[in-house]
Design a protein around this motif. Structure first.
Motif, PDB file in Angstrom:
ATOM      1  N   LYS A   1      34.056  52.319  40.077  1.00 47.16           N
ATOM      2  CA  LYS A   1      34.990  52.980  39.147  1.00 47.16           C
ATOM      3  C   LYS A   1      35.570  54.264  39.750  1.00 47.16           C
ATOM      4  CE  LYS A   1      34.227  50.161  35.633  1.00 47.16           C
ATOM      5  NZ  LYS A   1      35.234  49.167  35.272  1.00 47.16           N
TER       6      LYS A   1
ATOM      7  N   VAL B   1      39.484  44.867  24.789  1.00 48.94           N
ATOM      8  CA  VAL B   1      40.403  43.714  24.801  1.00 48.94           C
ATOM      9  C   VAL B   1      40.394  43.047  23.426  1.00 48.94           C
ATOM     10  CG1 VAL B   1      40.928  41.450  25.810  1.00 48.94           C
ATOM     11  CG2 VAL B   1      39.898  43.214  27.235  1.00 48.94           C
TER      12      VAL B   1
ATOM     13  N   ARG C   1      32.441  52.892  32.429  1.00 45.21           N
ATOM     14  CA  ARG C   1      31.040  52.505  32.651  1.00 45.21           C
ATOM     15  C   ARG C   1      30.548  53.110  33.953  1.00 45.21           C
ATOM     16  NH1 ARG C   1      29.338  48.315  33.793  1.00 45.21           N
ATOM     17  NH2 ARG C   1      31.224  47.222  34.402  1.00 45.21           N
TER      18      ARG C   1
ATOM     19  N   ARG D   1      32.325  41.923  42.147  1.00 41.01           N
ATOM     20  CA  ARG D   1      31.847  43.241  41.720  1.00 41.01           C
ATOM     21  C   ARG D   1      30.647  43.669  42.570  1.00 41.01           C
ATOM     22  NH1 ARG D   1      32.258  45.575  36.694  1.00 41.01           N
ATOM     23  NH2 ARG D   1      32.615  43.673  35.542  1.00 41.01           N
TER      24      ARG D   1
ATOM     25  N   GLU E   1      38.379  47.151  40.014  1.00 43.20           N
ATOM     26  CA  GLU E   1      38.825  47.299  38.621  1.00 43.20           C
ATOM     27  C   GLU E   1      39.776  46.170  38.258  1.00 43.20           C
ATOM     28  OE1 GLU E   1      37.832  48.648  35.770  1.00 43.20           O
ATOM     29  OE2 GLU E   1      38.144  50.705  36.446  1.00 43.20           O
ATOM     30  N   PRO E   2      39.258  45.053  37.757  1.00 43.65           N
ATOM     31  CA  PRO E   2      40.126  43.909  37.483  1.00 43.65           C
ATOM     32  C   PRO E   2      41.349  44.258  36.625  1.00 43.65           C
ATOM     33  CG  PRO E   2      37.864  43.235  37.390  1.00 43.65           C
ATOM     34  CD  PRO E   2      37.841  44.725  37.591  1.00 43.65           C
ATOM     35  N   TRP E   3      41.184  45.039  35.611  1.00 44.19           N
ATOM     36  CA  TRP E   3      42.349  45.526  34.875  1.00 44.19           C
ATOM     37  C   TRP E   3      42.310  47.055  34.851  1.00 44.19           C
ATOM     38  CZ3 TRP E   3      47.079  44.549  33.659  1.00 44.19           C
ATOM     39  CH2 TRP E   3      47.728  45.295  32.683  1.00 44.19           C
ATOM     40  N   GLY E   4      41.434  47.616  34.005  1.00 44.17           N
ATOM     41  CA  GLY E   4      41.349  49.069  33.918  1.00 44.17           C
ATOM     42  C   GLY E   4      41.993  49.538  32.636  1.00 44.17           C
ATOM     43  N   TYR E   5      41.202  49.511  31.557  1.00 43.11           N
ATOM     44  CA  TYR E   5      41.744  49.934  30.272  1.00 43.11           C
ATOM     45  C   TYR E   5      41.902  51.432  30.176  1.00 43.11           C
ATOM     46  CZ  TYR E   5      42.525  46.391  26.831  1.00 43.11           C
ATOM     47  OH  TYR E   5      43.087  45.402  26.103  1.00 43.11           O
TER      48      TYR E   5
ATOM     49  N   ASN F   1      45.790  42.669  29.963  1.00 43.48           N
ATOM     50  CA  ASN F   1      45.278  43.267  28.732  1.00 43.48           C
ATOM     51  C   ASN F   1      46.301  44.198  28.093  1.00 43.48           C
ATOM     52  OD1 ASN F   1      42.736  42.087  28.887  1.00 43.48           O
ATOM     53  ND2 ASN F   1      42.001  43.687  30.270  1.00 43.48           N
TER      54      ASN F   1
ATOM     55  N   HIS G   1      36.666  38.575  33.233  1.00 40.44           N
ATOM     56  CA  HIS G   1      37.217  39.935  33.313  1.00 40.44           C
ATOM     57  C   HIS G   1      36.815  40.588  34.630  1.00 40.44           C
ATOM     58  CE1 HIS G   1      38.444  40.022  28.987  1.00 40.44           C
ATOM     59  NE2 HIS G   1      37.592  39.004  28.989  1.00 40.44           N
TER      60      HIS G   1
HETATM   61  C1  1S3 Z   1      35.986  44.503  32.785  1.00 37.76           C
HETATM   62  O1  1S3 Z   1      35.198  45.557  32.263  1.00 37.76           O
HETATM   63  P1  1S3 Z   1      34.564  46.393  33.455  1.00 37.76           P
HETATM   64  O2  1S3 Z   1      34.730  47.827  33.159  1.00 37.76           O
HETATM   65  O3  1S3 Z   1      33.275  45.847  33.764  1.00 37.76           O
HETATM   66  O4  1S3 Z   1      36.858  44.022  31.790  1.00 37.76           O
HETATM   67  C2  1S3 Z   1      37.862  44.936  31.363  1.00 37.76           C
HETATM   68  C3  1S3 Z   1      38.680  44.236  30.300  1.00 37.76           C
HETATM   69  O5  1S3 Z   1      39.329  43.117  30.815  1.00 37.76           O
HETATM   70  C4  1S3 Z   1      38.723  45.381  32.538  1.00 37.76           C
HETATM   71  O6  1S3 Z   1      39.688  46.311  32.086  1.00 37.76           O
HETATM   72  C5  1S3 Z   1      37.855  46.039  33.613  1.00 37.76           C
HETATM   73  O7  1S3 Z   1      38.608  46.333  34.762  1.00 37.76           O
HETATM   74  C6  1S3 Z   1      36.673  45.128  33.994  1.00 37.76           C
HETATM   75  O8  1S3 Z   1      35.637  45.921  34.576  1.00 37.76           O
END
Ligand code: 1S3
Length: 559
Positions: free
Chosen positions: A315, A27, A309, A192, A439-443, A261, A186
Motif C-alpha cells: 500500500k 465496493v 489496510r 499480492r 493496488e488492483p483498484w484503490g478506493y 469500482n 479484487h
Molecule cells: C482489494 O482490497 P485490498 O485493499 O486488499 O479490493 C478493493 C476493492 O476492489 C481494491 O480497491 C483494492 O485495490 C484491493 O486491495
C-alpha cells in the motif's frame, strides 16, 4: 444487436457484506443503491454473521422480510440465518449466515472439492476454514432459496467475490447448473504475495507461473481455490486492467469483463453539513496533535494522510513515511505540516495519558513519551511504521515544523481517541497520498476526491491507470496526481511525492478550491451509475453461458 439478458434474481456473496474489513466492503456498500434501483428486492446480499448475539451497526434485522422462505428454509440442522436490510444507501436485503455449524462437514466438503474440481485444501491454514465454511453455508442458502421460488422459472445469477467464496461458486455450479455463476476477484492472492514479499511483480510478470509461485510462497490452497473458481465461473471479472493482466498470467484465465469500482455520492455530506464536519475533523486532528506533542499546530497547518489496510509495502505506507521525512528536510520556515498514518495495526488500547489530556481543556505544553502514536500496540517494538518513524527520527521533537501522527486503530467512531469514523476524518484533510505498489483498484484515492480532498497515487493502481486513461490529467485539472511507480524506483517516487505535498501545501485558498472542485468533478465520473454497465455485461455473459447447460438431477451434497 444481441438482446441483453437481465437477471431476475441476483445473489451476491462476500465475506465483507455488513462486515467492514477493507475495500470490498466499499465496493458492495456503495454499489448497493444502484443495484437496488435497478433490480429492487431481487438483489440479495449474503454475508457472514460475525455478530452472534451482539447487535450489528450495519444491519437491521426484520421479522417480515422473506418470511415464508425463513419458515420453510431447508438448511442443515443448527445453521441459522438472520434476514434484514443493510444500513447503507439503497438498504438492500441481506441474509447473514452463521456458518460455524458447518465446520463439522469440513473434511467432506474439502474431499468433494478435491474430487470434483481438484481444489487442494490439504496445506491450508489461517482463514481458509472459516472462509470455506461461510462460502458453503452461503451456497446452501442460495440452493434453499432457489428451490423455494422454483428458480428454474427465472434467470438467476449467483455472484461470488474473492477467493474466500470460491467453494460456494463451485458448489452451486455442481448442484444448480442452471444458475449463472459470476466470480469477481479484487486481487490475486499469489500476485499480492509476490509483491508483498519484495519480489518484482511487474517487470517479470510474464516469467511467473502462478502454481509454482504458490508453492514457493506457501499459499497453495488459496491459490488453488481462487484459480479453480476463476476458471469454472460462467463469467470471470476483476476490477482493473492491471489486475486483468495479472489474472491472465497467474490464474490462467483472462477476465471476461473489467468491472471498475465506482462510488456513491450519498456518502458525502453537502453544504453546511460538509463545512461543519470538516471543522469538527480539523479541530479533532489539531487537538490530538497538540495533546501528543505539546504544541498546537498553526491553524493554517497543512494536513495530509495516508490510510488503508496494513500492507506496509504493497500500500506504499513505507513510501509515504519516507516522503514525509523528505518534506521535513525541505520545508520553508513558517509553514507547518502534520502527516497522519491512518492504518489499523495490532492495537491494544487507546493511550490513557492521551485520553486524560484530551479531556482537559488546558493546553498541553510538554510532549508525551512516544509523541506520535495514539494507541498502545501489542507489538510496538516490531511494528513497521513505528520502527520507520524511529529510524527516520521523525519523532515530533519540540519545534519541528513537520509532525507525524500514527493512528493505528480502526476508525469506526469509537476508538477512544479520535471517536470519528474514517469518512468524518477524511473530510478534514487538505490532501491524501496512496503511493501503492500493489493496488488492483484503490478506493482510498477515489473516496478522497469524492470528499473534495486532492490525492496522490501511482500508476500501479487500477484507479491511477483509470485517471491516466482520461483526457484531463494532473493535480490542477483532476485533483489527482498519478506518480509513475515501477519495481525499482522507490527513491524517485518518494522525492516526487514529497515535492507534490510541498507544492500543494503552498497553494493559496483560491487554488485549493479550484483543485477541490476538479477532484469532486472527476469523482462524479466514477459514480456507480456510470460503472454499473460493466456488471450488466457480466450478468449477461454469465446468463448466456449458463443457458447453454442442461440441468442436472439429484446431485445434492449430503450434509
Ligand atoms: C482489494 O482490497 P485490498 O485493499 O486488499 O479490493 C478493493 C476493492 O476492489 C481494491 O480497491 C483494492 O485495490 C484491493 O486491495
Amino acid at each position: 444487436m444481441e438482446k441483453q439478458l437481465i437477471p431476475d434474481y441476483i445473489f451476491e456473496v462476500s465475506w465483507e457484506v455488513c462486515n467492514k474489513v477493507g475495500g470490498i466492503y466499499t465496493v458492495l456498500s456503495t454499489k448497493a443503491k444502484t443495484l437496488q434501483k435497478q433490480y429492487k428486492d431481487k438483489v440479495i446480499f449474503i454475508g457472514p454473521d460475525v455478530w452472534g448475539d451482539k447487535p450489528s451497526p450495519y444491519f437491521t434485522r426484520s421479522k417480515t422480510l422473506l418470511k415464508e422462505w425463513q419458515h420453510e428454509a431447508c438448511l442443515p440442522q443448527n445453521m441459522k440465518v438472520k434476514v434484514g436490510r443493510w444500513n447503507v444507501p439503497g438498504r438492500p436485503i441481506v441474509i447473514l449466515v452463521d456458518f460455524k455449524p458447518l465446520y463439522a462437514y469440513k473434511n467432506d466438503l474439502y474431499g468433494e472439492m478435491w474430487n470434483r474440481y481438484g481444489v487442494n485444501s490439504l496445506p491450508a491454514y489461517g482463514d481458509y476454514d472459516e472462509s470455506c465454511a461461510f462460502a458453503y453455508a452461503s451456497a446452501l442458502v442460495i440452493e434453499s432459496f432457489y428451490k423455494f421460488i422454483h428458480g428454474e422459472k427465472y434467470k438467476v445469477v449467483a455472484h461470488f467475490d474473492e477467493w474466500m467464496t470460491g467453494m460456494g461458486l463451485l458448489h452451486i455450479k455442481y448442484t444448480l447448473p442452471q444458475v449463472a455463476t459470476l466470480f469477481t476477484t479484487h486481487a490475486t492472492s499469489i500476485g499480492r504475495s509476490i509483491a508483498g514479499n519484495g519480489k518484482p511483480l511487474y517487470d517479470y510478470l510474464a516469467g511467473y507461473n502462478g502454481d509454482q509461485m504458490a508453492e514457493e510462497l506457501n499459499i497453495v490452497s488459496k491459490h488453488s481455490l481462487e484459480k479453480t473458481a476463476a476458471i469454472e465461473a460462467d463469467c470471470f471479472t476483476t476490477v482493473s486492467k492491471i489486475t486483468a493482466k495479472e489474472c491472465t498470467q497467474l490464474l490462467d484465465r483472462k477476465p471476461d469483463v473489467v468491472t471498475p469500482n465506482g462510488f456513491e455520492r450519498n456518502f458525502v455530506p453537502s453544504g453546511e453539513a460538509y463545512e461543519e464536519r470538516r471543522k469538527t475533523a480539523r479541530q479533532r486532528l489539531f487537538d490530538i496533535t497538540e495533546a501528543l506533542t505539546g504544541e498546537r499546530p498553526n491553524k493554517n497547518a497543512f494536513l495530509v494522510a495516508t490510510s488503508g489496510r496494513y500492507e506496509y509495502k504493497n500500500k506504499g505506507i513505507d513510501l509515504f513515511v519516507d516522503a514525509i521525512k523528505r518534506v521535513a528536510k525541505s520545508l520553508d520556515r513558517g509553514r507547518e505540516i502534520v502527516a497522519f498514518v491512518l492504518v489499523p495495526a495490532w492495537v491494544d488500547a487507546p493511550r490513557t495519558d492521551l485520553q486524560e489530556r484530551l479531556k482537559q481543556p488546558a493546553h498541553a505544553t510538554t510532549p508525551l513519551p512516544e509523541p506520535f502514536i495514539t494507541h498502545t500496540l501489542h507489538n510496538f517494538d516490531q511494528d513497521n511504521v513505528v520502527n520507520q518513524i524511529h529510524y527516520l527520527q521523525l519523532d515530533n521533537q519540540p519545534g519541528s515544523q513537520v509532525k507525524i501522527v500514527f493512528i493505528p486503530s480502526y476508525l469506526t467512531g469509537d476508538d477512544g481517541i479520535v471517536n470519528l469514523s474514517y469518512y468524518d476524518l477524511l473530510i478534514g484533510l487538505d490532501a491524501t497520498a496512496f503511493p501503492s505498489y500493489y493496488e488492483p483498484w484503490g478506493y482510498t484515492p477515489l473516496e478522497s476526491i469524492a470528499f473534495g480532498v486532492p490525492t496522490i497515487t501511482t500508476d500501479l493502481s487500477g484507479f491511477g491507470q483509470w485517471i491516466n486513461s482520461r483526457q484531463e490529467q494532473g493535480m490542477r485539472k483532476s485533483g489527482v496526481k498519478v506518480l509513475h511507480r515501477s519495481d525499482f524506483n522507490f527513491v524517485e517516487v518518494s522525492e516526487e511525492l514529497a515535492d507534490t505535498i510541498l507544492a500543494l501545501s503552498h497553494c493559496g485558498k483560491a487554488q485549493r478550491e479550484k483543485i477541490a472542485q476538479a477532484a469532486t468533478a472527476v469523482s462524479l465520473e466514477a459514480e456507480w451509475k456510470n460503472f454499473i454497465e460493466y456488471y450488466s455485461q457480466a450478468f449477461h455473459l454469465a446468463l448466456e453461458k449458463a443457458s447453454q447447460r442442461k440441468p442436472k438431477e439429484n446431485n445434492d451434497l449430503e450434509y
